[in-house]
Structures are given as C-alpha cells and as structure tokens.
Design an enzyme around this catalytic site. Structure first.
Site, mmCIF file in Angstrom:
data_model
loop_
_atom_site.group_PDB
_atom_site.id
_atom_site.type_symbol
_atom_site.label_atom_id
_atom_site.label_comp_id
_atom_site.label_asym_id
_atom_site.label_seq_id
_atom_site.Cartn_x
_atom_site.Cartn_y
_atom_site.Cartn_z
ATOM 1 N N GLU A 254 17.878 48.182 -48.717
ATOM 2 C CA GLU A 254 18.360 49.419 -47.904
ATOM 3 C C GLU A 254 17.657 49.818 -46.696
ATOM 4 O OE1 GLU A 254 21.269 52.918 -49.545
ATOM 5 O OE2 GLU A 254 19.892 52.413 -50.737
ATOM 6 N N HIS A 279 13.639 27.914 -64.894
ATOM 7 C CA HIS A 279 14.661 27.128 -65.246
ATOM 8 C C HIS A 279 15.727 27.163 -64.560
ATOM 9 C CE1 HIS A 279 12.137 25.871 -68.503
ATOM 10 N NE2 HIS A 279 11.801 26.949 -68.845
ATOM 11 N N LYS A 395 31.532 54.120 -46.928
ATOM 12 C CA LYS A 395 32.081 55.403 -47.546
ATOM 13 C C LYS A 395 33.120 55.930 -46.754
ATOM 14 C CE LYS A 395 27.511 56.401 -49.514
ATOM 15 N NZ LYS A 395 26.349 57.299 -49.544
#
Length: 405
Positions: A254, A279, A395
């Site tokens: 951000e 792994h 938003k």
C-alpha cells in the site's frame, strides 16, 4: 536486540546521505506522525485508566486493514501465558467468520473495540451494525470503545452515545498506526507489556535516526534501485511471525505501489514461512527469474517453546539421524542459514534479520524498523509513501455499484 546483516555490496555513503537528511526532515517537521508514536506514552495512562478494575473474557476488535493487520502481527508473535482475555478480530464481511466469533461470546464480559481512522470504513461500520443487532445492544457506554481520527463522525457518534473513544493522530496512516491507540488498546486489554513494546520502537528510532546507523538506508537503496529485482520476499523462520509477514505485505504494497505521471512504481512483497515454504516457493526463487530479493528473519532463542529431536534411529531411515539431539529452534535456524547461503550462491541479493527472542521489546523494534525501511524506500522511489489513491478508487466504485443495484 535486532541485528541486520547485508549480503550485498554497500553503496558509498555520499550517494545516500541526502535520503538520510530527508528522513530526518520528515521526523523533525512532525508531518509524518508515526515517527513520534514511541515517544507519546501518555496514551498508555489513559488506556490503563479506562481498563482499571474491568474484567473481560474476550476482546473483539472490529477493524480492517491498518486497524487490524498490525494488531494481528504483534499478538501473533507473542506467547503470553498470562493473557487476560482472548482476542477476536472481525475484519471482513464474511458471514461464517462473524457467526463463528459472536456465538462464543458472553456479551456482558466482552470488550468491543470499533476501530476506523476515517470513521466511515464501510466494512467496519457494517460489522458494528451486525453486532448491535445480534446482541440487541441498547447502551454503548459499558463495553464499547471507539478508536478514530479527531473530529471524525465516529468520534461524534461515540460522544453522543456516552461511549469511550481514543484518537489516532491524523498524520498517522492506518498501516503505520499499530503503535497508536489502534494497537495499544487491545494490547493492554490482553495484558501485553506495552511499555516494553514502545521502548523497543524507541530503541530503533535512536539507533537508526539519532545514531545514524546506515543499515536501513543501504538496504533500501539496494532494493529500490535494483535493476532486475522488483519483488522482495520476507522469509520468516518462525510460525509466530506469519501475521507479521501479512502486516509487512500490507505496509509494503500500500505504501510503495504508486503511479507518478505515466510511470508505475513499487516493490512487490511476498511473505514466506521457513522451513515450510522451502518446499514450495523457494524453487521459484532459486531457479526462476532473478527478479526477487530476500530478507530472512530468524529468532535466536525461542525460549521454552521448543523441544529436542529424539536421539532415535528408525530402521531404513538412518539417513535422517543427523538432526538427532537438535532443538527445533536450532534446526529452523540451520535451515535458514542453509537457504540463505544457497540464494547467495545463486547471486540473489539477501539480508538477514536476527531477533534475540520474541518479546514485546523485540517486536516493537522490528515494527519500527520496517516502518523506517518503508519510508526510506519510498523516498528513493520518489513517491508519496503515505497515501493510497488506488484503494480509494475502489471504495467509490463500490458505493456507486450498491446504490445502483
């Protein structure tokens, strides 16, 4: 205390000196508030006064992004055997998660913390409404606390309902706010040593800003200006640092992913846990494109929370006996060292952070260290580290979509 070793050539100090000066200017101007949080200890007295003689079985933090990720990082890293209450975090409008928390609560013995910097975070307010409905809440003055910006509509709501509120300084962004009331309120309610947390952060401030240790600047410059590597991997060799990895991903992504004119800038974060992710993701780092740098984090002493691999020989499995007698802590750290050396041999830029142990002081130091590192990289990329315009667009679109539906 945290130790950071760099396994790549350092840059001439004259090249990065100007960035050190600009960071000090940010600190001294007071415009960027997170720098000063370790010094503002008065808030602890107010929080402790509120909690005095109150007993809760559960603490429910309702917040998202910067209002919750840092809290998870600190609490997840610490094993507090004398924890006063159990922490639950509601940070997503997910029906299953919501019900799995609230159905376990005794409302009268639960502290609810509603945390939103702006005061209008849609997920947070929606979850708050659901709490009010689920428990048929009539009064907010007993076991609700609100944490928000000064003068926000959420603060006004708390005042109108005679509920306790704490402010976050307006110049402290959410992802940099874990050492403000956003974190200190739940930490104190759980019984964590908040004084030690702030002392650790202050020690990092003194070491890197006051005493001008250039390790952070060297690391930031190398990673910000790397010709090929635009992905930084944090490889933490301790399960309890998994939530710290999540906080680092939010902080890095951000803060550093920005557009400047037509240029798109940033460093992509990835958080791994060792030895488990040796792994899986390690294969890509080792043999894939050399577009990654890697920061290893290990804990020198995990205390009593480790056991020893038995001196046992199993038929046909004798090739595994070389770890017999090692503590799991020691084995993790040998694996960290081996993987680090493997990446260095591949010509990948690597650094190592060693924490002496996992306690409030060390975690406070680590949090502040990464905040400083993020600021340094932002300066070197030439961006505004502290805004998030890309998030705000989503938003606005969300609101328009719902209102049109």
């Amino acid at each position: 205390m945290l130790k950071n070793e760099l396994y790549f050539p350092k840059t001439d100090i004259n090249t990065i000196h100007s960035y050190a000066s600009r960071m000090m200017s940010e600190f001294e101007s007071g415009e960027i508030g997170y720098y000063h949080l370790p010094l503002e200890v008065e808030i602890l007295s107010e929080i402790k006064e509120f909690l005095n003689n109150k007993i809760y079985d559960d603490v429910v933090l309702i917040g998202i992004g910067g209002s919750s990720v840092g809290v998870k990082a600190v609490v997840g890293a610490l094993l507090n055997t004398e924890q006063k209450a159990e922490l639950h975090i509601l940070d997503n409008v997910d029906n299953f998660s919501f019900l799995s928390v609230v159905k376990k609560l005794n409302f009268e013995r639960t502290l609810f913390i509603i945390s939103s910097k702006s005061g209008t975070t849609i997920e947070t307010i929606s979850l708050f409404k659901l709490i009010l409905k689920y428990f048929n809440v009539l009064n907010l003055d007993k076991n609700f606390v609100f944490i928000t910006d000064p003068g926000s509509v959420l603060e006004n709501f708390a005042v109108q309902n005679k509920a306790k509120f704490f402010n976050i300084p307006k110049n402290v962004g959410g992802r940099f706010s874990v050492l403000s009331a956003i974190g200190l309120m739940p930490f104190c309610a759980l019984g964590l040593d908040c004084e030690a947390l702030l002392k650790g952060a202050k020690a990092a401030k003194v070491h890197f800003l006051d005493n001008k240790d250039d390790t952070i600047l060297q690391k930031a410059y190398h990673y910000a200006t790397h010709k090929n590597a635009k992905i930084n991997v944090v490889f933490s060799y301790c399960d309890r640092l998994a939530k710290f990895n999540d906080w680092y991903v939010q902080l890095w992504a951000e803060s550093l992913g920005k557009k400047v004119g037509y240029k798109r800038l940033g460093l992509t974060p990835a958080g791994l846990i060792g030895s488990r992710d040796q792994h899986s993701f390690l294969q890509l780092i080792m043999d894939g494109p050399k577009d990654k740098t890697c920061t290893f984090i290990k804990v020198a002493n995990q205390g009593n929370f480790t056991d020893y691999i038995p001196n046992m020989s199993l038929a046909g499995l004798e090739a595994c006996n070389f770890t017999n007698g090692l503590s799991m802590n020691a084995m993790q750290n040998f694996q960290c060292e081996a993987t680090k050396k493997a990446l260095i041999n591949e010509g990948i830029s690597v650094d190592l952070i060693t924490l002496e142990k996992l306690d409030e002081f060390e975690i406070g130091y680590l949090i502040y260290y990464y905040e400083l590192l993020t600021s340094a990289v932002g300066l070197m990329l030439g961006i505004n580290t502290y805004n998030q315009p890309g998030v705000e667009v989503g938003k606005r679109i969300l609101k328009s979509l719902i209102l049109k539906d």
